[in-house]
Design a protein around this motif. Structure first.
Motif, PDB file in Angstrom:
ATOM      1  N   THR A  16       1.151  -1.445   0.151  1.00 49.06           N
ATOM      2  CA  THR A  16       0.295   0.067  -0.009  1.00 49.06           C
ATOM      3  C   THR A  16       0.873   1.118   0.199  1.00 49.06           C
ATOM      4  O   THR A  16       1.612   1.316   0.649  1.00 49.06           O
ATOM      5  N   PHE A  17       0.341   2.326  -0.219  1.00 46.16           N
ATOM      6  CA  PHE A  17       1.084   3.608  -0.954  1.00 46.16           C
ATOM      7  C   PHE A  17       0.044   4.705  -0.526  1.00 46.16           C
ATOM      8  O   PHE A  17      -1.422   4.411  -0.132  1.00 46.16           O
ATOM      9  N   ARG A  18       0.427   5.682   0.346  1.00 44.15           N
ATOM     10  CA  ARG A  18       0.441   6.611   1.200  1.00 44.15           C
ATOM     11  C   ARG A  18       0.727   8.370  -0.113  1.00 44.15           C
ATOM     12  O   ARG A  18       1.581   8.736  -0.706  1.00 44.15           O
ATOM     13  N   LYS A  19      -0.831   8.782  -0.667  1.00 42.46           N
ATOM     14  CA  LYS A  19      -0.419   9.950  -1.556  1.00 42.46           C
ATOM     15  C   LYS A  19       0.816  10.736  -0.676  1.00 42.46           C
ATOM     16  O   LYS A  19       0.949  10.725   0.393  1.00 42.46           O
ATOM     17  N   ASN A  20       2.040  11.141  -2.011  1.00 41.37           N
ATOM     18  CA  ASN A  20       3.176  12.023  -0.994  1.00 41.37           C
ATOM     19  C   ASN A  20       3.497  11.675  -0.169  1.00 41.37           C
ATOM     20  O   ASN A  20       3.931  12.387   0.616  1.00 41.37           O
ATOM     21  N   SER A  21       3.394  10.183   0.329  1.00 40.77           N
ATOM     22  CA  SER A  21       4.465   9.466   1.194  1.00 40.77           C
ATOM     23  C   SER A  21       6.124   9.207   0.511  1.00 40.77           C
ATOM     24  O   SER A  21       5.504   7.984  -1.159  1.00 40.77           O
TER      25      SER A  21
END
Length: 103
Positions: A16-21
Motif C-alpha cells: 500500500t502507498f499513501r499519497k505524497n509519502s
C-alpha cells in the motif's frame, strides 16, 4: 505482486502507498501452505523489494508482523530493522513488531 506456478497462484505480496509519502507498506505477503519450505517467501520478498526500488519516489518500506511469526527472521535477514512494538495489535491481543527497510 502475484507468484504463479503454471496456472496456480502460489503466493502474493500486497503493498500500500499513501499519497505524497515516500514510504511503502508491505501490507501482506503469503505463500500457499503446501509450498512452505521452498524459499518462495524469500523469492517473493526479494522481487517485491526490487520492484519498489525501481520507483525512485519510494525511500523505505514498513511492515507489521506478529511477534511470534518466524517471518521476522526473514525480514531481519534482508535488513528490515525493528522500530517499535505495537501492543495488542491483533484480534487475539498479541503484539506486533513494526519493522522498516531503508531502500
Amino acid at each position: 505482486m502475484v507468484l504463479e506456478d503454471g496456472d496456480q497462484i502460489v503466493g502474493y505480496s500486497l503493498i500500500t502507498f499513501r499519497k505524497n509519502s515516500d514510504t511503502a507498506r508491505l501490507y501482506s505477503i503469503c505463500i500457499d501452505k503446501k509450498r512452505h519450505g521452498e524459499k518462495l517467501g524469500t523469492f517473493l520478498l526479494l522481487c517485491t523489494i526490487d520492484r519498489l526500488r525501481s520507483f525512485n519516489c519510494i525511500k523505505s518500506i514498513t511492515l507489521e508482523v506478529s511477534e511470534n511469526n518466524k517471518a521476522i527472521q526473514l525480514y531481519t535477514k534482508f535488513n528490515f530493522k525493528k522500530i517499535t512494538r505495537l501492543k495488542h495489535y491483533y484480534k487475539d491481543n498479541s503484539d506486533a513488531i513494526k519493522m522498516k527497510l531503508i531502500l
